[in-house]
Design a protein around this motif. Structure first.
Motif, short mmCIF file in Angstrom:
data_model
loop_
_atom_site.label_atom_id
_atom_site.label_comp_id
_atom_site.label_asym_id
_atom_site.label_seq_id
_atom_site.Cartn_x
_atom_site.Cartn_y
_atom_site.Cartn_z
N UNK A 298 -0.26 4.38 -12.43
CA UNK A 298 -1.05 5.59 -12.27
C UNK A 298 -2.46 5.21 -11.85
N UNK A 299 -2.91 5.77 -10.74
CA UNK A 299 -4.29 5.61 -10.29
C UNK A 299 -5.07 6.87 -10.62
N UNK A 300 -6.19 6.71 -11.31
CA UNK A 300 -6.91 7.86 -11.87
C UNK A 300 -8.15 8.19 -11.05
N UNK A 301 -8.24 9.46 -10.64
CA UNK A 301 -9.46 9.99 -10.01
C UNK A 301 -10.11 10.94 -11.01
N UNK B 3 0.82 -1.22 0.00
CA UNK B 3 0.00 0.00 0.00
C UNK B 3 0.85 1.27 0.00
N UNK B 4 1.92 1.24 -0.80
CA UNK B 4 2.77 2.43 -0.95
C UNK B 4 2.17 3.31 -2.04
N UNK B 5 1.48 4.35 -1.62
CA UNK B 5 0.82 5.25 -2.57
C UNK B 5 1.17 6.69 -2.25
N UNK B 6 1.05 7.53 -3.26
CA UNK B 6 1.15 8.99 -3.11
C UNK B 6 -0.04 9.58 -3.85
N UNK B 7 -0.53 10.72 -3.36
CA UNK B 7 -1.74 11.33 -3.91
C UNK B 7 -1.47 12.77 -4.31
N UNK B 8 -1.88 13.11 -5.54
CA UNK B 8 -1.82 14.49 -6.03
C UNK B 8 -3.18 14.83 -6.61
N UNK B 9 -3.82 15.88 -6.11
CA UNK B 9 -5.14 16.28 -6.59
C UNK B 9 -5.10 17.72 -7.06
N UNK C 253 -1.11 7.30 2.58
CA UNK C 253 -0.27 7.90 1.55
C UNK C 253 1.01 8.52 2.10
N UNK C 254 2.11 8.31 1.37
CA UNK C 254 3.39 8.89 1.75
C UNK C 254 3.48 10.35 1.37
N UNK C 255 2.56 10.79 0.50
CA UNK C 255 2.45 12.21 0.14
C UNK C 255 0.99 12.49 -0.18
N UNK D 258 8.78 7.22 -3.94
CA UNK D 258 8.88 5.90 -4.54
C UNK D 258 7.62 5.06 -4.29
N UNK D 259 6.47 5.57 -4.71
CA UNK D 259 5.24 4.81 -4.52
C UNK D 259 5.11 3.70 -5.57
N UNK D 260 4.34 2.68 -5.22
CA UNK D 260 3.94 1.69 -6.21
C UNK D 260 2.77 2.21 -7.04
N UNK D 261 1.97 3.10 -6.43
CA UNK D 261 0.79 3.65 -7.08
C UNK D 261 0.76 5.16 -6.87
N UNK D 262 0.76 5.91 -7.96
CA UNK D 262 0.62 7.37 -7.91
C UNK D 262 -0.82 7.70 -8.24
N UNK D 263 -1.58 8.15 -7.26
CA UNK D 263 -2.99 8.49 -7.44
C UNK D 263 -3.09 9.97 -7.81
N UNK D 264 -3.71 10.25 -8.95
CA UNK D 264 -3.80 11.62 -9.43
C UNK D 264 -5.26 11.95 -9.72
N UNK D 265 -5.72 13.07 -9.19
CA UNK D 265 -7.08 13.52 -9.42
C UNK D 265 -7.10 14.82 -10.19
#
Length: 312
Positions: free
Chosen positions: A99-102, A18-24, A49-51, A72-79
């Motif tokens: 890339x995880x898409x919002x 569950x190494x993720x980072x989030x940018x919205x 989230x680490x960020x 260094x996330x496994x999943x970069x969540x971007x909204x």
């Protein structure tokens, strides 16, 4: 290009570590309103989230994406909307991060091409229950794109449509703006060379697609974002009324022909020339000028998709 794990191993790492980072992008149509809801729902799924970064100034988007990737996330969540997600695609292309898409934009073409739910809870749920897939990356010159390069009246519409109109109306803001722009727009000649064959068109609007959707509506029943092909097609002809008619039919009925029966040109690489030279709208950013060479890079981007996504 970094060494990539298998898709199965990458999926397992996201579910276990569950190494993720989030940018919205909080300037997007729904980003500001739903930012804290997004963060709360991601935490509720067990992700820490680490960020957690919000983008209020679009000029800082790239630096914040870099900052998120430094964790260094496994999943970069971007909204955000398609422009935000296109920038994210350029950051993760050929890298061992999904890339995880919002879908927080107006038309959400990229999210639709991935078969994602358009409601927030559904889209966020994919991060816990979905899988990692590899999809195609379009290239316009040396500029990567996720969904679409367009030429003609849509470029003027993109620069004219009012943000407040998009917030209020959503997708209909674009055809309504086109009604205002079209009377003063002049048609152009386009020449598309594919596999040694030159195709000539006279039109107000030309699109070259990597994804399946434009303006929130499907291009054709059998277009795919992972078939290793670009699809070029015109809307209408040189006649304004025909362009208007075809746009309205597609916007109101969703009727699209199959690639085999429609006016489509397909290929892995295309050379586009226009008379006169014209700017290109590449995933919402007007940057390039024809002539442009476009190509597809198969499996150029790693994304998180629903488990039933047809990953070729």
């Amino acid at each position: 290009m970094s060494e990539l794990r298998t898709k199965a191993a990458h999926t397992e790492a996201i579910r276990q570590d569950r190494r993720v980072a989030v940018v919205v992008n909080t300037r997007s149509r729904r980003g500001r309103r739903h930012y804290f809801e997004v963060i709360d729902q991601i935490h509720a799924l067990g992700f820490e989230p680490m960020a957690e970064l919000s983008v209020s100034n679009p000029k800082r988007l790239r630096s914040l994406l870099d900052q998120a990737l430094e964790t260094r996330p496994d999943l970069l969540i971007v909204g955000g909307g398609d422009g935000t997600l296109s920038s994210a695609v350029r950051h993760v292309a050929h890298r061992d991060v999904a890339l995880g898409v919002l879908p927080l934009g107006t038309t959400n073409n990229f999210a639709r091409s991935l078969g994602l739910p358009l409601d927030l809870a559904g889209a966020i749920g994919v991060f816990a229950t979905g899988k990692v897939a590899d999809i195609d990356l379009g290239m316009a010159g040396d500029r990567p794109f996720a969904n679409l390069a367009s030429f003609g009246v849509s470029v003027e519409v993109a620069g004219t449509v009012k943000p407040w109109l998009k917030r209020i109306l959503g997708r209909p803001a674009y055809p309504l703006t086109a009604l205002r722009v079209l009377p003063g727009h002049r048609p152009f000649r386009a020449y598309i060379t594919v596999d040694g064959k030159r195709h000539e068109l006279f039109t107000h609007q030309l699109n070259i697609a990597n994804g399946r959707f434009h303006g929130g509506w499907q291009l054709a029943k059998d277009v795919s974002i992972d078939n290793g092909m670009l699809v070029a097609y015109q809307l209408g002809s040189g006649k304004k009324l025909r362009l208007l008619g075809e746009t309205l039919v597609r916007a109101t009925t969703g009727r699209w022909r199959s690639l085999a029966g429609g006016p489509f040109v397909m290929g892995r690489e295309m050379l586009l020339e226009t008379d006169p030279p014209m700017p290109a709208d590449v995933d919402g950013e007007v940057r390039l000028l024809t002539p442009i060479r476009l190509r597809v890079v198969p499996n150029g981007v790693r994304v998180m998709v629903p488990d039933d996504f047809d990953d070729r």
